[in-house]
Motif scaffolding. Structure first.
Motif, PDB file in Angstrom:
ATOM      1  N   UNK A  36       0.843  -1.181   0.000  1.00  0.00           N
ATOM      2  CA  UNK A  36       0.000   0.000   0.000  1.00  0.00           C
ATOM      3  C   UNK A  36       0.887   1.243   0.000  1.00  0.00           C
ATOM      4  N   UNK A  37       0.548   2.200  -0.856  1.00  0.00           N
ATOM      5  CA  UNK A  37       1.304   3.442  -0.957  1.00  0.00           C
ATOM      6  C   UNK A  37       0.783   4.440   0.065  1.00  0.00           C
ATOM      7  N   UNK A  38       1.724   5.101   0.728  1.00  0.00           N
ATOM      8  CA  UNK A  38       1.363   6.200   1.622  1.00  0.00           C
ATOM      9  C   UNK A  38       2.222   7.391   1.250  1.00  0.00           C
ATOM     10  N   UNK A  39       1.872   8.525   1.756  1.00  0.00           N
ATOM     11  CA  UNK A  39       2.631   9.733   1.502  1.00  0.00           C
ATOM     12  C   UNK A  39       2.641  10.562   2.779  1.00  0.00           C
ATOM     13  N   UNK A  40       3.713  11.338   2.955  1.00  0.00           N
ATOM     14  CA  UNK A  40       3.837  12.182   4.142  1.00  0.00           C
ATOM     15  C   UNK A  40       3.682  13.640   3.701  1.00  0.00           C
TER      16      UNK A  40
ATOM     17  N   UNK B 211       4.594  13.120  -9.286  1.00  0.00           N
ATOM     18  CA  UNK B 211       5.723  14.024  -9.044  1.00  0.00           C
ATOM     19  C   UNK B 211       5.575  14.670  -7.683  1.00  0.00           C
ATOM     20  N   UNK B 212       5.698  15.999  -7.638  1.00  0.00           N
ATOM     21  CA  UNK B 212       5.520  16.731  -6.378  1.00  0.00           C
ATOM     22  C   UNK B 212       4.057  16.993  -6.060  1.00  0.00           C
ATOM     23  N   UNK B 213       3.174  16.669  -6.979  1.00  0.00           N
ATOM     24  CA  UNK B 213       1.750  16.937  -6.806  1.00  0.00           C
ATOM     25  C   UNK B 213       0.963  15.624  -6.811  1.00  0.00           C
TER      26      UNK B 213
ATOM     27  N   UNK C 148      -8.149  15.021 -12.534  1.00  0.00           N
ATOM     28  CA  UNK C 148      -7.722  16.386 -12.271  1.00  0.00           C
ATOM     29  C   UNK C 148      -6.321  16.373 -11.677  1.00  0.00           C
ATOM     30  N   UNK C 149      -5.516  17.338 -12.076  1.00  0.00           N
ATOM     31  CA  UNK C 149      -4.204  17.532 -11.452  1.00  0.00           C
ATOM     32  C   UNK C 149      -4.434  18.336 -10.181  1.00  0.00           C
ATOM     33  N   UNK C 150      -3.804  17.914  -9.092  1.00  0.00           N
ATOM     34  CA  UNK C 150      -4.007  18.575  -7.804  1.00  0.00           C
ATOM     35  C   UNK C 150      -2.681  19.043  -7.224  1.00  0.00           C
TER      36      UNK C 150
END
Length: 186
Positions: free
Chosen positions: A1-5, A102-104, A122-124
């Motif tokens: 599972x992917x997570x992000x901080x 990427x960064x978004x 949509x790009x966020x």
């Protein structure tokens, strides 16, 4: 599972702040310029989850609140030629997935216009989380995407004498959103 901080990330339920949010669009007119418009009435709820990629949101727009700076054009956009506000008074978007890009981020979802629902990405760009001026907690996000209006049954057009058409098929969606934390996670 992917997570992000995400720095200063806050889990909870958020309500859109209409004073600091704009839901707008851009269409090419006569193939030579761009016309911008926005909607003045809408509701939105954002739920940020423990794993940011499990977050989701829903937006509902009152199509009668369209404004482009020209009353005659706004009336035409409300008509059956475009949004058919009498029979389809709202447009909605419901997110179905969020993933890093990427960064978004990219947000997949379902956009409904004139009773037609289609998948849209949509790009966020996450503006971040921070304190508001009244001691509340705020969230900022920018969303952009391009749709083909014909996919949603918004197909009125007229051919120009020298070639081209009055209104472009591709419409850019642009949302600048700010939300207020209503309910922190328990």
């Amino acid at each position: 599972m992917t997570t992000t901080v995400i720095p200063n990330y806050v889990v909870g339920t958020w309500a859109i702040d209409p004073v600091h949010t704009e839901i707008g669009f851009v269409a090419r007119h006569l193939m030579v310029t761009k016309v911008r418009g926005k909607f003045d009435k809408y509701t939105a709820t954002i739920v940020t989850a423990e794993n940011p990629l499990d977050s989701h949101f829903e937006v509902e727009v009152d199509l009668s609140s369209i404004t482009t700076g020209n009353d005659m054009r706004d009336g035409h956009l409300r008509s059956n030629d475009f949004f058919d506000v009498e029979n389809s008074p709202t447009m909605s978007f419901r997110s179905t997935a969020i993933r890093p890009a990427g960064d978004d981020y990219e947000v997949d979802g379902e956009l409904t216009i004139r009773g037609v629902t289609k998948p849209v990405t949509l790009k966020a760009e996450l503006g971040g989380f921070g304190p508001g001026m009244q001691g509340d907690t705020r969230l900022g996000i920018s969303l952009t995407g391009v749709i083909n209006r014909h996919d949603f049954g918004v197909s009125f057009n007229a051919t120009l004498e020298g070639g081209g058409v009055v209104v472009s098929d591709k419409i850019t969606i642009a949302i600048e959103g700010e939300a207020i934390l209503e309910q922190p996670a328990a």
